[in-house]
Structure formats: structure tokens, C-alpha cells
Design a protein around this motif. Sequence first.
Motif, PDB file in Angstrom:
ATOM      1  N   UNK A 252       0.620  -1.445  -0.004  1.00  0.00           N
ATOM      2  CA  UNK A 252       0.058  -0.010   0.019  1.00  0.00           C
ATOM      3  C   UNK A 252       0.909   1.363   0.139  1.00  0.00           C
ATOM      4  N   UNK A 253       1.999   1.306   0.665  1.00  0.00           N
ATOM      5  CA  UNK A 253       2.876   2.409   0.897  1.00  0.00           C
ATOM      6  C   UNK A 253       3.401   2.634  -0.407  1.00  0.00           C
ATOM      7  N   UNK A 254       3.988   1.582  -0.944  1.00  0.00           N
ATOM      8  CA  UNK A 254       4.615   1.886  -2.255  1.00  0.00           C
ATOM      9  C   UNK A 254       3.781   2.190  -3.412  1.00  0.00           C
ATOM     10  N   UNK A 255       2.477   1.421  -3.450  1.00  0.00           N
ATOM     11  CA  UNK A 255       1.399   1.798  -4.441  1.00  0.00           C
ATOM     12  C   UNK A 255       1.263   3.460  -4.452  1.00  0.00           C
ATOM     13  N   UNK A 256       1.016   3.820  -3.260  1.00  0.00           N
ATOM     14  CA  UNK A 256       0.646   5.329  -2.998  1.00  0.00           C
ATOM     15  C   UNK A 256       1.837   6.078  -3.546  1.00  0.00           C
ATOM     16  N   UNK A 257       3.165   5.703  -3.353  1.00  0.00           N
ATOM     17  CA  UNK A 257       4.271   6.869  -4.094  1.00  0.00           C
ATOM     18  C   UNK A 257       4.321   6.731  -5.441  1.00  0.00           C
ATOM     19  N   UNK A 258       3.890   5.287  -5.969  1.00  0.00           N
ATOM     20  CA  UNK A 258       3.975   5.282  -7.370  1.00  0.00           C
ATOM     21  C   UNK A 258       3.005   6.119  -8.166  1.00  0.00           C
ATOM     22  N   UNK A 259       1.656   5.874  -7.568  1.00  0.00           N
ATOM     23  CA  UNK A 259       0.418   6.634  -7.920  1.00  0.00           C
ATOM     24  C   UNK A 259       0.597   8.166  -7.994  1.00  0.00           C
ATOM     25  N   UNK A 260       1.414   8.630  -6.969  1.00  0.00           N
ATOM     26  CA  UNK A 260       1.833  10.118  -6.899  1.00  0.00           C
ATOM     27  C   UNK A 260       2.557  10.434  -7.958  1.00  0.00           C
ATOM     28  N   UNK A 261       3.666   9.689  -8.241  1.00  0.00           N
ATOM     29  CA  UNK A 261       4.610  10.192  -9.199  1.00  0.00           C
ATOM     30  C   UNK A 261       4.062  10.256 -10.698  1.00  0.00           C
ATOM     31  N   UNK A 262       3.237   8.977 -10.765  1.00  0.00           N
ATOM     32  CA  UNK A 262       2.955   8.969 -12.426  1.00  0.00           C
ATOM     33  C   UNK A 262       1.469   9.420 -12.566  1.00  0.00           C
ATOM     34  N   UNK A 263       0.953   9.791 -11.540  1.00  0.00           N
ATOM     35  CA  UNK A 263      -0.605  10.279 -11.734  1.00  0.00           C
ATOM     36  C   UNK A 263      -1.577   9.425 -12.406  1.00  0.00           C
ATOM     37  N   UNK A 264      -1.355   8.146 -12.336  1.00  0.00           N
ATOM     38  CA  UNK A 264      -2.154   6.864 -12.624  1.00  0.00           C
ATOM     39  C   UNK A 264      -2.371   6.047 -11.559  1.00  0.00           C
ATOM     40  N   UNK A 265      -3.563   5.447 -11.687  1.00  0.00           N
ATOM     41  CA  UNK A 265      -3.823   4.157 -10.678  1.00  0.00           C
ATOM     42  C   UNK A 265      -2.764   3.082 -11.242  1.00  0.00           C
ATOM     43  N   UNK A 266      -2.305   2.299 -10.189  1.00  0.00           N
ATOM     44  CA  UNK A 266      -1.535   1.286 -10.088  1.00  0.00           C
ATOM     45  C   UNK A 266      -2.032   0.236  -9.263  1.00  0.00           C
ATOM     46  N   UNK A 267      -1.876  -1.040 -10.059  1.00  0.00           N
ATOM     47  CA  UNK A 267      -2.026  -2.275  -9.420  1.00  0.00           C
ATOM     48  C   UNK A 267      -0.686  -2.864  -8.990  1.00  0.00           C
ATOM     49  N   UNK A 268      -0.213  -2.966  -7.652  1.00  0.00           N
ATOM     50  CA  UNK A 268       0.904  -3.511  -7.527  1.00  0.00           C
ATOM     51  C   UNK A 268       0.861  -4.906  -6.785  1.00  0.00           C
ATOM     52  N   UNK A 269       1.441  -5.780  -7.474  1.00  0.00           N
ATOM     53  CA  UNK A 269       1.532  -7.440  -6.637  1.00  0.00           C
ATOM     54  C   UNK A 269       2.898  -7.629  -6.557  1.00  0.00           C
ATOM     55  N   UNK A 270       3.232  -7.993  -5.033  1.00  0.00           N
ATOM     56  CA  UNK A 270       4.370  -8.373  -4.552  1.00  0.00           C
ATOM     57  C   UNK A 270       4.590  -9.829  -4.166  1.00  0.00           C
ATOM     58  N   UNK A 271       5.600 -10.244  -4.541  1.00  0.00           N
ATOM     59  CA  UNK A 271       5.852 -11.784  -4.057  1.00  0.00           C
ATOM     60  C   UNK A 271       7.519 -11.695  -3.192  1.00  0.00           C
TER      61      UNK A 271
END
Length: 294
Positions: A252-271
Motif C-alpha cells: 500500500x505504501x509503495x503503491x501510493x508513492x508510485x501513483x503520486x509520481x505517475x498520476x495514474x492508478x497502480x495495481x501492485x503485486x508483490x512476491x
Amino acid sequence: MTKCGYVSVVGRPNAGKSSLLNWLVGEKIAMVSHKANATRKRSNIIVMHEDDQIVFVDTPGIHETEKLLNQFMLDEALKAIGDCDLILFLAPITDKLTHYENFLEKNKKNTKHILLLTKIDNVSNKEVLEKMQEYEQYSSKYEAIIPVSIKKQTKHGDILDVVVKYLPEHPYLYDPEIMTTEHLRDIFKEFIRESIFDNISDEIPYETDVIINRVEEKKDLDVVKATIVVQKSTQKGMIIGKGATAIKRIGKDARIKIEKLTGRKCYLELFVSIKKGWTKDKKGLKELGYDVTF
């Protein structure tokens, strides 16, 4: 003629290098953590100042250790010191002068440098002046000394005006519209690493890394799939957490950072994957992007 050049930003671990660069560029690009040795590789962050272009090079902290990964990080910092037009040395206001003296020894080419006194928010003006007087004995070594508070007093121009003064006349090296030469997938990797640093106990992050398996730009969102690499099964358990609570928090933390940079929604899946001893093995380091040549 415009001015343009490379400016390496160096200092001990946790001196505030990445925070300063994010503030100067006006975007969160460089990884920031309150834990030392978060930055592992060099990265370029481009700042336009009026008609001039400054290519800042973010670097790992200067420190001595026998660990192979840390030796790679020190080598990255030393290469940055040797391959630039100017150096910004960041010295936290409460530090003794030993870190600066160590830097002077490592600056083999005597590249011109500016001394920035960082983290002055929690000290008095009297203490700042006293520290500047301590550095006065080395005044023949540096071009300027600037106290820096990115939270309140300091303006971008207080630093950039002085930096540009020491850069060569040169055409732009990069398109003035871009902020970094890093690929998005590398920035995503650093955001995930930062989230691990911020959400997991102190000792674990240093033995973790991230591989970006896939980035797919769909119409309405970005799909990012990544693997967190650890060295031990116990570490894997801590990264996942009871009921997968820890990895959800990291994601969740990483996804928020990614979305703030790109200005797009992100689906992040972690293994999570175990790679025993990767921080101590040249082959393991190379597979994760750390090409150890010494």
C-alpha cells in the motif's frame, strides 16, 4: 551560452542527500529513509535553474566496511566524486569534522566542492555560526559554505545560484523537460525498497532487495509485479507478516508513492523469494544489478 554540468551530492550515510535532491527537483524521485545506507546506486536528477541545467548525482553514503554490497556502494560514491564538475558535500550540523576530513582524503582529483551544513532546523543560529567557524580551518579547500534548512529558511536559489557559478559553459546534456535519467521501473524498485525500510524492523531491510518482474501500462492503470528478495526464511516470514499484514502494508505504501509520481492508478503485486547469501556473493549481487568489478 548556457551552463551545464554534473554535480555529485556526497556525504556520510543519512546526511540528507536524497531529501535535498527531491526538494530541489520538486518531486519525490530519490529514495529517502531515516535508516542509513538506503541509497545503493548512483542516479541522476536534473534541475533547471533559469537557463542553466544542473545534473545532480545522488550517491550512497561514504562509509567503510568489509561487506561486499557496502564496498560496491562506496565504489559508487567514489566514482561519482571522480567523474563530476563539482561536488556538494553534505555535513549534518551536529557532526564532528572527521567525516569531512575523510572526504578530503578521498577527493583525489581535488574537484571543487561546496560545503552544505544540513539539518540546522533544530539548532540555534549561534550553533550554526560556531560550526561554520570550526570549518573555517579548511576554507582554502571549499568554494563556499551554506547552512541549509529545506523545511523553512533556505530557498532553492540559495544553493542553485552558487552551484551554477562553478559549472562550465556547455549545451544541455538532457532534454530540459525530464527530471531524471532513471527508468520508471528503477524508480518503482526504489519506492518498494523504501517502503520495506519504513515498515520493517531495523535489521531486515539491509538484506533485502527488489526485482521488478513486469510493468504493463493499461488504459486505466499501471500493473506492476515485483519480487522482494531476502536471504533467510525467517526474513521472508517477517516481510509477509502474520496474515500477510506486513506485505500488504509495504504494498500500500509503495503503491501510493508510485501513483503520486505517475498520476495514474497502480495495481501492485508483490512476491517474496529467498536467495541465500546474495549480499556476500559477486554473482548474487550482479543478478540484482550490482556489478561488483573489484
